[in-house]
Design a protein around this motif. Structure first.
Motif, PDB file in Angstrom:
ATOM      1  N   ASN A   1      44.471  21.121  17.266  1.00 17.49           N
ATOM      2  CA  ASN A   1      44.236  20.890  18.721  1.00 17.49           C
ATOM      3  C   ASN A   1      43.776  20.973  19.517  1.00 17.49           C
ATOM      4  OD1 ASN A   1      45.981  18.620  17.559  1.00 17.49           O
ATOM      5  ND2 ASN A   1      47.442  20.178  17.938  1.00 17.49           N
ATOM      6  N   ASP A   2      43.056  22.481  19.264  1.00 16.54           N
ATOM      7  CA  ASP A   2      41.723  23.809  20.111  1.00 16.54           C
ATOM      8  C   ASP A   2      42.175  23.642  21.633  1.00 16.54           C
ATOM      9  OD1 ASP A   2      39.567  24.386  20.885  1.00 16.54           O
ATOM     10  OD2 ASP A   2      38.142  23.347  21.410  1.00 16.54           O
ATOM     11  N   LYS A   3      44.219  24.273  21.824  1.00 18.30           N
ATOM     12  CA  LYS A   3      44.831  24.037  23.008  1.00 18.30           C
ATOM     13  C   LYS A   3      44.942  25.550  23.209  1.00 18.30           C
ATOM     14  CE  LYS A   3      43.969  19.388  24.163  1.00 18.30           C
ATOM     15  NZ  LYS A   3      43.478  19.305  25.370  1.00 18.30           N
ATOM     16  N   TYR A   4      44.931  26.456  23.936  1.00 16.90           N
ATOM     17  CA  TYR A   4      45.637  27.410  24.685  1.00 16.90           C
ATOM     18  C   TYR A   4      47.629  27.137  25.140  1.00 16.90           C
ATOM     19  CZ  TYR A   4      41.503  29.803  23.380  1.00 16.90           C
ATOM     20  OH  TYR A   4      40.219  30.483  22.613  1.00 16.90           O
ATOM     21  N   LYS A   5      47.946  27.835  24.339  1.00 17.89           N
ATOM     22  CA  LYS A   5      49.683  27.546  24.385  1.00 17.89           C
ATOM     23  C   LYS A   5      50.400  28.380  25.794  1.00 17.89           C
ATOM     24  CE  LYS A   5      49.980  23.092  22.117  1.00 17.89           C
ATOM     25  NZ  LYS A   5      50.761  21.607  21.396  1.00 17.89           N
TER      26      LYS A   5
ATOM     27  N   GLY B   1      44.543  23.129  30.510  1.00 29.54           N
ATOM     28  CA  GLY B   1      43.422  22.491  30.335  1.00 29.54           C
ATOM     29  C   GLY B   1      43.135  21.673  32.330  1.00 29.54           C
TER      30      GLY B   1
ATOM     31  N   THR C   1      50.257  23.922  28.678  1.00 22.02           N
ATOM     32  CA  THR C   1      48.931  23.573  27.784  1.00 22.02           C
ATOM     33  C   THR C   1      48.704  23.266  28.921  1.00 22.02           C
ATOM     34  OG1 THR C   1      49.838  22.491  25.483  1.00 22.02           O
ATOM     35  CG2 THR C   1      47.136  22.117  26.134  1.00 22.02           C
TER      36      THR C   1
ATOM     37  N   CYS D   1      46.562  20.657  33.993  1.00 18.96           N
ATOM     38  CA  CYS D   1      47.227  21.493  33.224  1.00 18.96           C
ATOM     39  C   CYS D   1      49.341  20.777  32.771  1.00 18.96           C
ATOM     40  CB  CYS D   1      48.195  22.970  34.064  1.00 18.96           C
ATOM     41  SG  CYS D   1      46.376  23.818  33.608  1.00 18.96           S
TER      42      CYS D   1
ATOM     43  N   PHE E   1      37.637  25.057  28.165  1.00 20.53           N
ATOM     44  CA  PHE E   1      39.026  23.675  27.960  1.00 20.53           C
ATOM     45  C   PHE E   1      39.201  23.509  29.073  1.00 20.53           C
ATOM     46  CE2 PHE E   1      39.925  28.161  26.854  1.00 20.53           C
ATOM     47  CZ  PHE E   1      41.079  28.540  27.943  1.00 20.53           C
TER      48      PHE E   1
ATOM     49  N   TYR F   1      46.897  30.210  20.390  1.00 22.72           N
ATOM     50  CA  TYR F   1      46.173  29.287  20.523  1.00 22.72           C
ATOM     51  C   TYR F   1      46.434  28.637  19.710  1.00 22.72           C
ATOM     52  CZ  TYR F   1      41.512  27.213  19.019  1.00 22.72           C
ATOM     53  OH  TYR F   1      40.732  26.177  19.074  1.00 22.72           O
TER      54      TYR F   1
END
Length: 439
Positions: A188-192, A215, A213, A218, A420, A184
């Motif tokens: 940037n509040d992103k799961y990668k 979203g 990433t 994706c 997300f 995480y």
């Protein structure tokens, strides 16, 4: 499985024996009070504070039986973040930490899950039950973060929250890879998802490193080459773990580098925010230590930890109190060798899994058994884990050894892929029914 959480024997909602029971002697007075006075009106802020103190699994049960305003609050992204943040800050054990595993040796389309709290609390005659889930294919785990498990097959990856039951629609990744990681990006509040592909269209013919990433759309981008190759005899060190270890709060994935010829050990770190690499030195090993006994990297109490074998007589457990600062390495425990943990001997140290506040440590021993080590008095215990219904019939039961399986710890949360922007469903993973698989 349609959004239901995992149920097992450590459920807080199950009444326990010898618990006090309220009698009906005071009911008339209570009923009188409730019928003559209007119920109190609670402010929305107070209601939210109350709900934040309820375990995630209980909120999942309440979600479909409360008023629409409560349901909207519980299902919101901000509430899920606040609930996870508060739970982890107060006591991570309140998030019902669990261990999920799959078989890397045989292609079973099942994932087993069991309660860590049950392992610590159950007596030998009360086994910890494994609850198994199945997918449409053989799914492997890349990692866990904030209650989400990242699963993949040969071509796709998806996110799954075992507590809420929701999964994301699969993401096409393609290619063959071995080095990977999931985490995480808290800035940037992103799961990668990190993947180091072995075969790609790169002109040089070398591996290609990409970060996906998650979203609404994706995306992926190619980043700097992974600074270590698997098949390179000239390298002074090798990767001890192929799956990057995510350290919560740091936004980093971590791999252990060590040498079988020298005392060199270090952590290779990937910053998911900047998408750059760095190297962190580890506590030095004694020159008399067995160099072929590889250390084990772990996270304990939210910190990076490493376990060495020392002088062939004991294991030394270190914890990094401040991430990225080598001077903050602190010796947490010295665990003497025990014959029951070394037979048969393997070339690895104890693998730390989880540690309670009372200094009881759950580890996987060099001979593959789950062990509870009491750091206060030096005693050990072997928990009884019943994996008879996990569908992995050709593997030895967990009570005899953990061989052929890969384990990941996750904390139950309300975080959902929909928060997300990912399309979600509740049909990708379902409860496994014994006898369904034929091999």
């Amino acid at each position: 499985m349609k959004g239901d959480p995992i149920l097992d024997d450590d459920d807080d909602s199950v009444a326990r024996k010898d618990k006090a029971v309220t009698t009906t002697e005071e009911w008339p007075e209570l009923l009188c009070c409730t019928t003559t006075k209007p119920p109190p009106i609670l402010l929305d802020e107070l209601i939210a504070e109350i709900l934040l103190r309820i375990p995630a699994r209980s909120l999942v049960r309440l979600r479909n039986s409360v008023c629409s305003s409560f349901r909207t609050l519980i299902s919101s992204s901000q509430f899920a973040k606040d609930h996870l943040r508060r739970s982890m800050a107060v006591d991570p054990a309140l998030t019902h930490p669990r261990i999920a595993y799959y078989s890397y040796r045989l292609s079973y389309p099942a994932i087993g899950v069991f309660s860590i709290r049950s392992v610590f609390e159950n007596r030998p005659h009360e086994p910890t039950k494994v609850v198994a889930y199945e997918g449409r294919r053989h799914l492997r785990m890349i990692g866990s973060c904030n209650g989400l498990l990242c699963l993949h097959d040969e071509e796709r990856a998806m996110l799954w929250n075992p507590c809420t039951g929701f999964t994301s629609q699969p993401l096409e990744i393609g290619g063959i890879f071995f080095v990977c990681g999931f985490g995480y990006d808290h800035v940037n509040d992103k799961y990668k998802l990190f993947l180091n592909f072995l075969v790609e269209e790169k002109k040089s013919g070398g591996p290609v490193t990409r970060i996906f990433t998650f979203g609404p759309k994706c995306t992926w981008r190619t980043i700097q080459d992974f600074p270590h190759r698997l098949c390179d005899p000239g390298k002074k060190a090798i990767l001890s773990n192929l799956v990057g270890l995510f350290v919560s709060g740091t936004g980093t994935l971590n791999w252990l580098l060590c040498s079988s010829r020298t005392s060199f050990v270090a952590v290779l770190s990937l910053d998911l925010v900047k998408e750059t690499y760095s190297q962190i030195s580890l506590p030095s090993r004694d020159s008399d230590d067995a160099l072929r006994v590889f250390p084990q990297l772990a996270t304990l109490r939210g910190c990076l930890a490493v376990c060495y074998e020392t002088k062939k007589t004991h294991w030394t457990l270190w914890i990094m109190m401040e991430y990225g600062v080598p001077e903050s390495w602190t010796k947490l425990a010295i665990i003497p060798h025990h014959p029951l943990l070394l037979n048969p001997p393997l070339n690895c140290a104890l693998e730390p899994m989880y540690m309670l506040k009372n200094n009881v440590l759950l580890v996987i021993s060099p001979n593959g058994k789950f062990v509870l080590c009491n750091l206060n008095d030096g005693s050990i215990d072997f928990p009884n884990i019943d994996s008879s219904d996990d569908g992995m019939t050709k593997l030895p039961p967990l009570s005899r050894g953990a061989g052929g399986r890969d384990f990941h710890i996750y904390h139950e949360s309300l975080v959902s892929p929909s928060h997300f922007g990912l399309p979600t469903c509740s049909s990708q993973m379902r409860l496994f029914k014994p006898g369904l698989f034929i091999w």
